[in-house]
Design an enzyme around this catalytic site. Structure first.
Site, PDB file in Angstrom:
ATOM      1  N   LYS A 157       0.818  -1.318   0.047  1.00  0.00           N
ATOM      2  CA  LYS A 157       0.050  -0.010   0.174  1.00  0.00           C
ATOM      3  C   LYS A 157       0.935   1.060  -0.102  1.00  0.00           C
ATOM      4  O   LYS A 157       1.129   1.811   0.983  1.00  0.00           O
ATOM      5  CB  LYS A 157      -0.903   0.080   1.218  1.00  0.00           C
ATOM      6  CG  LYS A 157      -2.041  -0.976   1.063  1.00  0.00           C
ATOM      7  CD  LYS A 157      -2.940  -1.167   2.381  1.00  0.00           C
ATOM      8  CE  LYS A 157      -3.997  -0.284   2.615  1.00  0.00           C
ATOM      9  NZ  LYS A 157      -5.020  -0.450   1.325  1.00  0.00           N
TER      10      LYS A 157
HETATM   11  N1  PMP Z   1      -6.606  -3.855  -3.014  1.00  0.00           N
HETATM   12  C1  PMP Z   1      -6.457  -2.715  -2.937  1.00  0.00           C
HETATM   13  C2  PMP Z   1      -5.741  -1.739  -4.039  1.00  0.00           C
HETATM   14  C3  PMP Z   1      -6.729  -2.082  -1.541  1.00  0.00           C
HETATM   15  O1  PMP Z   1      -6.208  -0.844  -1.328  1.00  0.00           O
HETATM   16  C4  PMP Z   1      -7.271  -3.080  -0.671  1.00  0.00           C
HETATM   17  C5  PMP Z   1      -7.482  -2.215   0.806  1.00  0.00           C
HETATM   18  N2  PMP Z   1      -6.493  -2.478   1.544  1.00  0.00           N
HETATM   19  C6  PMP Z   1      -7.561  -4.285  -0.941  1.00  0.00           C
HETATM   20  C7  PMP Z   1      -7.163  -4.655  -2.034  1.00  0.00           C
HETATM   21  C8  PMP Z   1      -7.900  -5.295   0.063  1.00  0.00           C
HETATM   22  O2  PMP Z   1      -7.099  -5.556   1.115  1.00  0.00           O
HETATM   23  P1  PMP Z   1      -7.288  -6.041   2.446  1.00  0.00           P
HETATM   24  O3  PMP Z   1      -8.092  -7.122   2.543  1.00  0.00           O
HETATM   25  O4  PMP Z   1      -5.886  -6.281   3.037  1.00  0.00           O
HETATM   26  O5  PMP Z   1      -7.747  -4.710   3.075  1.00  0.00           O
END
Ligand code: PMP
Length: 318
Positions: A157
């Site tokens: 991220k």
């Molecule tokens: N893809 C992106 C681009 C995201 O920003 C997120 C949110 N964090 C997710 C997928 C889902 O990830 P997670 O389940 O770890 O929140």
């Protein structure tokens, strides 16, 4: 209470009004920051706030930071302790979202990642549904392509990379959709603007593999476990063509913000019969019970905030 009272900032928990950075901060100009996003779920019967899979989130957070040569001086257990202390001080009795952020705090001009100080901040705010999706989400395929691993890695991220997500999200929203499916450079589905994607075909759950420029989602991993181990649904990780989604029986987005969101149309084509299908419906029931502490089998994914034993009792030193 609708806004946070405190933040972890420059090594200590301070009133949120003191958690301020300069306009010269490097991360503000060049997107040189990495973040995480966790949810806490309030269980009113148990009067308990549960943080979902915090150590998994903090492991990924540290990997995300590493991608931009930022070191997080706290290990996942210590980060959890900071969050627990912060949340105890906030005293939330509602669903919340926790945002850890590492950022290049250098005050000056110059595009680079190395030899610059990094700071960590964490705050938590009340948070309900990210997308209203009771009747199912309507998606469109974005005209924007996903950032490639060799451009800006999508597996972590990284703040600057979220301009890519924002371009896709805003285009979809202004065109009247709930969200976008974003294709990678090869024209395969990577994920939503800020959520991972699954579709069901012939009773099998299919999701793009992590090497197709998507975030390594914690909810994605959670869904793979629940589909296989609880629902007996086979999960296959493989490329998905755009037009294959038009033929899906069911589909969903998953992520910390969206949680499990059934997709009922893509580019004006109904997914299945346009209603929320049986597999996604069972999966989301299971998911929402687990995250709120109503399924003991998965309590190991939950960190209770109140009267819970922190992993290593509030040591804030790195
Ligand atoms: N893809 C992106 C681009 C995201 O920003 C997120 C949110 N964090 C997710 C997928 C889902 O990830 P997670 O389940 O770890 O929140």
């Amino acid at each position: 209470m609708n806004s946070p009272q405190y933040a972890f900032f420059e090594g200590e928990i301070v009133p949120i009004a003191q958690a301020k950075v300069s306009v010269m901060t490097h991360a503000l100009h060049y997107g040189t920051a990495a973040f995480g996003g966790l949810r806490g779920y309030w269980n009113s019967d148990q009067r308990q706030l549960y943080v979902f899979r915090p150590l998994d989130h903090f492991r990924r957070f540290r990997h995300s930071a590493g991608l931009i040569l930022s070191e997080v001086l706290y290990n996942p257990e210590q980060l959890l302790d900071i969050v627990l202390e912060l949340l105890e001080m906030e005293g939330y009795e509602q669903d919340i979202y926790v945002r850890p952020l590492v950022y290049k705090s250098y005050q000056g001009v110059g595009v680079k990642l190395h030899d610059m100080p990094t700071e960590l901040t964490i705050f938590a705010l009340p948070f309900g549904n990210y997308m209203g999706h009771d009747g199912g989400l309507s998606l469109t395929v974005s005209s924007w392509r996903r950032v490639d691993d060799n451009a800006i890695p999508a597996r972590g991220k990284i703040a600057g990379a979220y301009v890519n997500s924002a371009l896709a999200k805003t285009e979809a929203a202004l065109d009247g959709y709930d969200d976008a499916l974003v294709l990678d450079q090869n024209g395969h589905i990577s994920e939503g603007s800020a959520a991972n994607f699954f579709m069901i075909r012939n009773g099998v759950a299919i999701t793009p593999p992590v090497y197709e420029n998507l975030l390594e989602g914690i909810t994605r991993r959670t869904c793979i476990t629940l589909l296989t181990e609880e629902l007996g649904v086979e999960v296959v990780e493989r490329s998905i063509d755009r037009s294959e989604v038009y033929c899906a029986e069911e589909a969903f987005l998953c992520g910390t913000a969206v949680q499990v969101g059934a997709v009922t149309s893509v580019d004006h084509r109904k997914v299945g019969d346009g209603e929320i299908g049986p597999i996604v419906s069972c999966l989301s029931d299971l998911f929402y019970n687990i995250v709120r502490g109503r399924n003991e089998k998965y309590n190991h994914w939950l960190q209770p905030v109140y009267h819970g034993e922190p992993a290593s009792k509030h040591h804030l030193t790195p």
